[in-house]
Design a protein around this motif. Structure first.
Motif, short mmCIF file in Angstrom:
data_model
loop_
_atom_site.label_atom_id
_atom_site.label_comp_id
_atom_site.label_asym_id
_atom_site.label_seq_id
_atom_site.Cartn_x
_atom_site.Cartn_y
_atom_site.Cartn_z
N GLU A 140 0.86 -1.19 0.00
CA GLU A 140 0.00 0.00 0.00
C GLU A 140 0.89 1.23 0.00
OE1 GLU A 140 -3.93 0.60 2.35
OE2 GLU A 140 -2.28 1.26 3.64
N ASP A 141 0.55 2.20 -0.87
CA ASP A 141 1.32 3.44 -0.88
C ASP A 141 0.69 4.46 0.07
OD1 ASP A 141 -0.85 4.61 -2.19
OD2 ASP A 141 0.11 4.59 -4.16
N GLU A 142 1.26 5.66 0.12
CA GLU A 142 0.81 6.69 1.06
C GLU A 142 -0.62 7.15 0.80
OE1 GLU A 142 3.86 9.60 0.57
OE2 GLU A 142 5.30 8.49 1.79
N GLU A 143 -1.12 7.01 -0.44
CA GLU A 143 -2.48 7.41 -0.78
C GLU A 143 -3.49 6.28 -0.59
OE1 GLU A 143 -0.26 8.26 -3.79
OE2 GLU A 143 0.33 9.96 -2.56
N GLY A 144 -3.01 5.10 -0.18
CA GLY A 144 -3.92 3.96 0.04
C GLY A 144 -4.11 3.08 -1.18
N ASN A 145 -3.35 3.32 -2.24
CA ASN A 145 -3.43 2.48 -3.44
C ASN A 145 -2.68 1.19 -3.20
OD1 ASN A 145 -4.76 4.54 -5.01
ND2 ASN A 145 -2.79 5.57 -5.09
N HIS A 146 -3.24 0.09 -3.72
CA HIS A 146 -2.60 -1.22 -3.54
C HIS A 146 -1.87 -1.66 -4.81
CE1 HIS A 146 -5.50 -1.49 -0.16
NE2 HIS A 146 -4.43 -2.01 0.41
N GLN A 147 -0.78 -2.36 -4.60
CA GLN A 147 0.03 -2.89 -5.70
C GLN A 147 0.41 -4.31 -5.33
OE1 GLN A 147 3.59 -0.64 -6.44
NE2 GLN A 147 4.29 -2.02 -8.03
N ASN B 67 8.84 3.33 -0.21
CA ASN B 67 7.60 4.09 -0.03
C ASN B 67 6.34 3.24 -0.07
OD1 ASN B 67 9.15 6.52 0.03
ND2 ASN B 67 9.18 6.51 -2.19
N LEU B 68 6.46 1.93 0.13
CA LEU B 68 5.29 1.05 0.16
C LEU B 68 5.30 0.24 1.44
CD1 LEU B 68 5.31 -0.35 -3.49
CD2 LEU B 68 3.83 1.44 -2.58
#
Length: 86
Positions: free
Chosen positions: A49-56, A68-69
């Motif tokens: 999860e990144d700082e904006e809440g997006n998942h990868q 940064n994840l």
């Protein structure tokens, strides 16, 4: 079955696939008729999860820190396949 799969891969017909990310994408879309895995498939599905809440999602043999994840889930690919293919 394996000879047929390798033959299709060699022809480049896109009727056979390899690699965790490609296979999981095709599996999710319902495009896989036959799935062959080996018992000691030691690949993990890591969800970050990144700082904006997006998942990868990254498929890897080990936990590879991503800048940064934040790691939010780590699951053996065999377990994921078992859950998906039931």
């Amino acid at each position: 079955i394996l000879l047929e799969i390798f033959s299709e891969m060699g022809k480049g017909t896109h009727l056979a696939a390899s690699g965790a990310a490609e296979v999981m994408e095709l599996l999710d879309s319902g495009a896989i008729e036959t799935l062959v895995v080996w018992e000691y498939l030691d690949i993990y599905r890591n969800t970050y999860e990144d700082e904006e809440g997006n998942h990868q999602t990254i498929y890897a043999y080990r936990d590879e820190p991503q800048p940064n994840l934040k790691l939010v889930e780590r699951k053996l690919l065999l377990e994921e396949l078992a859950d998906t293919c039931q």
